[in-house]
Design a protein around this motif. Structure first.
Motif, PDB file in Angstrom:
ATOM      1  N   THR A 119       0.854  -1.185   0.000  1.00 49.55           N
ATOM      2  CA  THR A 119       0.000   0.000   0.000  1.00 49.55           C
ATOM      3  C   THR A 119       0.887   1.232   0.000  1.00 49.55           C
ATOM      4  OG1 THR A 119      -1.732  -1.184   1.226  1.00 49.55           O
ATOM      5  CG2 THR A 119      -1.860   1.224   1.165  1.00 49.55           C
ATOM      6  N   ARG A 166       1.658   4.813   0.483  1.00 51.41           N
ATOM      7  CA  ARG A 166       1.042   5.868   1.294  1.00 51.41           C
ATOM      8  C   ARG A 166       1.830   7.174   1.299  1.00 51.41           C
ATOM      9  NH1 ARG A 166      -0.012   1.265   4.790  1.00 51.41           N
ATOM     10  NH2 ARG A 166      -2.266   0.956   5.017  1.00 51.41           N
ATOM     11  N   ARG A 167       3.115   7.144   0.978  1.00 53.81           N
ATOM     12  CA  ARG A 167       3.935   8.344   1.136  1.00 53.81           C
ATOM     13  C   ARG A 167       5.116   8.307   0.163  1.00 53.81           C
ATOM     14  NH1 ARG A 167       5.060   4.626   4.691  1.00 53.81           N
ATOM     15  NH2 ARG A 167       3.243   5.141   5.983  1.00 53.81           N
ATOM     16  N   ASN A 190       2.626  13.083   1.299  1.00 51.14           N
ATOM     17  CA  ASN A 190       1.666  12.253   0.598  1.00 51.14           C
ATOM     18  C   ASN A 190       2.171  11.928  -0.801  1.00 51.14           C
ATOM     19  OD1 ASN A 190      -0.152  12.238   2.735  1.00 51.14           O
ATOM     20  ND2 ASN A 190      -1.198  14.082   2.015  1.00 51.14           N
ATOM     21  N   THR A 191       1.604  10.888  -1.389  1.00 49.07           N
ATOM     22  CA  THR A 191       1.969  10.532  -2.753  1.00 49.07           C
ATOM     23  C   THR A 191       1.529  11.641  -3.703  1.00 49.07           C
ATOM     24  OG1 THR A 191      -0.129   9.369  -3.066  1.00 49.07           O
ATOM     25  CG2 THR A 191       1.739   8.077  -2.261  1.00 49.07           C
ATOM     26  N   GLY A 239      -0.527  11.713  -6.104  1.00 44.23           N
ATOM     27  CA  GLY A 239      -1.966  11.790  -6.287  1.00 44.23           C
ATOM     28  C   GLY A 239      -2.744  12.073  -5.018  1.00 44.23           C
ATOM     29  N   LYS A 240      -2.033  12.226  -3.882  1.00 47.45           N
ATOM     30  CA  LYS A 240      -2.629  12.549  -2.580  1.00 47.45           C
ATOM     31  C   LYS A 240      -3.470  11.421  -2.005  1.00 47.45           C
ATOM     32  CE  LYS A 240      -0.954  16.694  -3.088  1.00 47.45           C
ATOM     33  NZ  LYS A 240       0.303  17.092  -2.396  1.00 47.45           N
ATOM     34  N   THR A 241      -3.521  10.273  -2.672  1.00 44.15           N
ATOM     35  CA  THR A 241      -4.306   9.149  -2.165  1.00 44.15           C
ATOM     36  C   THR A 241      -3.445   7.885  -2.173  1.00 44.15           C
ATOM     37  OG1 THR A 241      -5.178   8.681  -4.386  1.00 44.15           O
ATOM     38  CG2 THR A 241      -6.512  10.090  -2.939  1.00 44.15           C
ATOM     39  N   ALA A 242      -3.730   6.975  -1.230  1.00 44.59           N
ATOM     40  CA  ALA A 242      -3.006   5.707  -1.171  1.00 44.59           C
ATOM     41  C   ALA A 242      -3.463   4.801  -2.308  1.00 44.59           C
ATOM     42  CB  ALA A 242      -3.240   5.033   0.176  1.00 44.59           C
ATOM     43  N   ARG A 243      -2.590   3.921  -2.727  1.00 42.26           N
ATOM     44  CA  ARG A 243      -2.954   2.951  -3.759  1.00 42.26           C
ATOM     45  C   ARG A 243      -2.267   1.622  -3.444  1.00 42.26           C
ATOM     46  NH1 ARG A 243       1.336   5.846  -6.191  1.00 42.26           N
ATOM     47  NH2 ARG A 243       2.850   4.497  -7.264  1.00 42.26           N
ATOM     48  N   GLY A 284      -1.671   4.894 -10.205  1.00 43.68           N
ATOM     49  CA  GLY A 284      -2.112   6.100  -9.522  1.00 43.68           C
ATOM     50  C   GLY A 284      -2.323   7.266 -10.465  1.00 43.68           C
TER      51      GLY A 284
END
Length: 408
Positions: A249, A251-252, A265-266, A268-272, A359
């Motif tokens: 996952t 996350r960063r 944050n990644t 895209g600002k969301t975890a994948r 992502g």
């Protein structure tokens, strides 16, 4: 950013070079002087690989002092110098212009070049930074504004006598922008061909690194097999790895910041979630064992436990020299991500799944990794025929078609 007025001062410097054996940079060059305003003793020092390099640094400060330049100013980093002189550098501009300029300085110039002393900012460094901004998808106007503020700050350094020419006045960046766009339109052309080529690259990078640190090979292999950015690889923690289902996952990511490297944050600002293929699982399991399985432990670090960036990987492994020797002159660290996504697309990973793994914010970005070659097109035709055959019997060919087929 208030302008702090700094009058040039003509000071007499005392100098010395101290040898400290057993260190990577064993020669400490130092200059001392008395500040004519505060009457306090001040000094600056810097470590160097050779005595000649240390003396050359001292000579540059002596030359600066002879021209009336404070040695403390002469050794400032670009970030420090810009913050001190920004008001002067941007004089005469309207607020509607200074706002995007300051944004470019804060968000792009300082993270990419701010750690360098003003005197060490070269045309090559600006070229590489510009290309990195273009590769990250920054628009033309954004790159233009970023270069404009850098040009103004470096022009102020020229007027202050710190440097003789402005290294930010690069030519052809718009042509470079177009070349980068052309490459990004076909990211498949940037990918390594197969697993053997990846292992050859990883082995060569380790062999070229200081004390042959195997962790650099692990970083390269993991990045390509997961289609991840180098900053995301640096951000992996043990707790992000699902060892039962072999899922990572994301996350960063580790990125440069004014205060040094930081985890954010990644993109895209969301975890994948990304699958960990069988070829990379032994590597991951070994890294987990090395860090003792601590949930917060970083899975990948430098030889001294530090964070990793694309620049750190490049310098530590002599990346440019290695890829040139292997015949991959085009290959950048980010192309490991292109490699992973290309392999996944060729393996038949559905487009919507590939987009989630990458992502990507838009589907067209992911579609660039698809390769509709002749084999793929023929397979598509057979798939449609199979679908129609299962759903209903196909009608027999017409007499005209039958006659044509017999002639063929």
């Amino acid at each position: 950013m208030p302008y702090r007025h700094q009058l040039p001062v003509a000071v007499t410097l005392s100098e010395d070079v101290e040898h400290r054996p057993g260190r990577k940079l064993p020669y400490k060059a130092r200059v001392r002087w008395i500040d004519p305003q505060t009457k306090r003793r001040r000094s600056v020092a810097q470590m160097h690989p050779t005595q000649d390099a240390a003396q050359e640094w001292i000579d540059s400060l002596l030359a600066s002092a002879a021209r009336g330049i404070n040695p403390a100013t002469a050794t400032q980093t670009l970030a420090e110098y810009g913050d001190s002189h920004m008001t002067l550098a941007l004089r005469g501009l309207e607020p509607k212009t200074t706002d995007p300029y300051l944004g470019g300085w804060r968000l792009r110039v300082v993270p990419a070049l701010g750690h360098l002393p003003v005197t060490m900012v070269t045309n090559g460094a600006v070229d590489r930074a510009t290309y990195a901004w273009i590769a990250d998808g920054e628009g033309r106007s954004t790159v233009k504004n970023t270069l404009a503020v850098l040009v103004r700050v470096m022009e102020q350094a020229v007027r202050d006598g710190l440097i003789t020419t402005n290294p930010a006045r690069i030519k052809g960046w718009q042509r470079q922008y177009q070349l980068a766009e052309d490459e990004l339109d076909d990211p498949r052309s940037l990918a390594l061909r197969d697993w053997a080529a990846l292992q050859e690259l990883a082995t060569a990078l380790v062999a070229r690194s200081h004390e042959q640190y195997p962790g650099w090979g692990d970083v390269v292999t993991f990045a390509a097999c997961t289609a991840a950015r180098i900053g995301e690889v640096s951000g992996v923690r043990v707790q992000d790895i699902d060892l039962r289902n072999w899922i990572w996952t994301v996350r960063r990511q580790t990125t440069p910041s004014p205060g040094g490297l930081a985890d954010k944050n990644t993109k895209g600002k969301t975890a994948r979630r990304v699958p960990l293929i069988e070829e990379v699982r032994p590597l991951v399991a070994q890294r987990v064992l090395v860090v003792g399985g601590r949930p917060d432990a970083r899975l990948f670090t430098g030889p001294r436990g530090g964070r990793i960036t694309t620049a750190v990987l490049r310098d530590a492994t002599h990346w440019d020299e290695v890829v040139h020797s292997l015949g991959y002159d085009h290959l950048r660290r980010h192309d490991l991500r292109h490699t992973g996504l290309t392999w996944m697309a060729d393996a038949g990973v559905p487009l919507h799944v590939l987009r989630l793994i990458a992502g990507h914010g838009s589907l067209p970005t992911t579609q660039r990794y698809l390769h509709p070659d002749l084999h793929t097109v023929m397979q598509a035709g057979r798939t449609i025929s199979t679908h129609l055959t299962k759903s209903a019997a196909l009608p027999p060919p017409s007499p005209g078609l039958s006659a044509t087929l017999r002639r063929l």
